[in-house]
Write a protein that holds these residues in place. Structure first.
Motif, PDB file in Angstrom:
ATOM      1  N   GLU A  57      -9.735   2.960   7.324  1.00  0.00           N
ATOM      2  CA  GLU A  57      -9.016   1.765   6.888  1.00  0.00           C
ATOM      3  C   GLU A  57      -8.754   1.796   5.385  1.00  0.00           C
ATOM      4  O   GLU A  57      -7.688   1.388   4.928  1.00  0.00           O
ATOM      5  N   THR A  58      -9.708   2.282   4.615  1.00  0.00           N
ATOM      6  CA  THR A  58      -9.538   2.384   3.160  1.00  0.00           C
ATOM      7  C   THR A  58      -8.388   3.339   2.831  1.00  0.00           C
ATOM      8  O   THR A  58      -7.540   3.034   1.981  1.00  0.00           O
ATOM      9  N   LYS A 112      -5.884   4.154   4.769  1.00  0.00           N
ATOM     10  CA  LYS A 112      -4.630   3.520   5.207  1.00  0.00           C
ATOM     11  C   LYS A 112      -4.134   2.526   4.167  1.00  0.00           C
ATOM     12  O   LYS A 112      -2.942   2.477   3.862  1.00  0.00           O
ATOM     13  N   THR A 113      -5.056   1.738   3.628  1.00  0.00           N
ATOM     14  CA  THR A 113      -4.687   0.756   2.608  1.00  0.00           C
ATOM     15  C   THR A 113      -4.097   1.446   1.384  1.00  0.00           C
ATOM     16  O   THR A 113      -3.074   0.999   0.834  1.00  0.00           O
ATOM     17  N   LEU A 152      -0.570   2.657   2.236  1.00  0.00           N
ATOM     18  CA  LEU A 152       0.357   1.528   2.305  1.00  0.00           C
ATOM     19  C   LEU A 152       0.691   0.988   0.920  1.00  0.00           C
ATOM     20  O   LEU A 152       1.846   0.624   0.659  1.00  0.00           O
ATOM     21  N   ASN A 153      -0.289   0.963   0.026  1.00  0.00           N
ATOM     22  CA  ASN A 153      -0.029   0.534  -1.346  1.00  0.00           C
ATOM     23  C   ASN A 153       0.942   1.479  -2.050  1.00  0.00           C
ATOM     24  O   ASN A 153       1.831   1.033  -2.782  1.00  0.00           O
ATOM     25  N   GLU A 196       4.428   0.813  -0.702  1.00  0.00           N
ATOM     26  CA  GLU A 196       4.971  -0.430  -1.265  1.00  0.00           C
ATOM     27  C   GLU A 196       5.442  -0.228  -2.706  1.00  0.00           C
ATOM     28  O   GLU A 196       6.452  -0.796  -3.109  1.00  0.00           O
TER      29      GLU A 196
END
Length: 127
Positions: free
Chosen positions: A112-113, A115-116, A119-120, A123
């Motif tokens: 999850e880390t 993936k974050t 995604l950042n 963005e």
């Protein structure tokens, strides 16, 4: 169910899916078409032949590419469950290329880390 029985049933479903899509039941054809859609290590004609002769079942990432290409559900191709057609929520090769799908498979395997972080970064490029 025995491993050999699973391989036999997979082989039958693979042949059925090929026939439904009007493709030849040919290991050469399968390997060429599969490799054109898969960004990982290419499969050999022998590997495709083993799938057709009920000697082997492809791993999950290869099953995913096969199911997208042949327009059947991953679950049905591997286990014979559900409809032969992909449901509306499954990814479609007309929408995503094999490279895009490969990215999604790799992204899904991240923590999850991770993936974050990815995604950042995405963005940031969109701004």
């Amino acid at each position: 169910m025995s491993s050999q029985k699973e391989k036999l049933l997979f082989s039958e479903r693979l042949k059925q899916a090929l026939t439904q899509e009007h493709h030849p039941i040919s290991p050469t054809f399968i390997s060429k078409q599969f490799n054109a859609r898969y960004s990982g290590e290419p499969i050999s004609v022998q590997s495709a032949n083993n799938w057709l002769l009920a000697k082997a079942i492809p791993n999950q990432d290869k099953l995913s590419i096969l199911s997208l290409w042949l327009n059947v559900s991953n679950q049905w191709l591997r286990f014979g469950d559900n409809d032969t057609q992909t449901d509306k929520s499954t990814l479609n090769t007309e929408i995503l290329s094999a490279k895009d799908y490969d990215f999604l498979l790799k992204f899904n395997a991240l923590t999850e880390t991770q993936k974050t972080l990815i995604l950042n970064i995405i963005e940031e490029f969109q701004n």
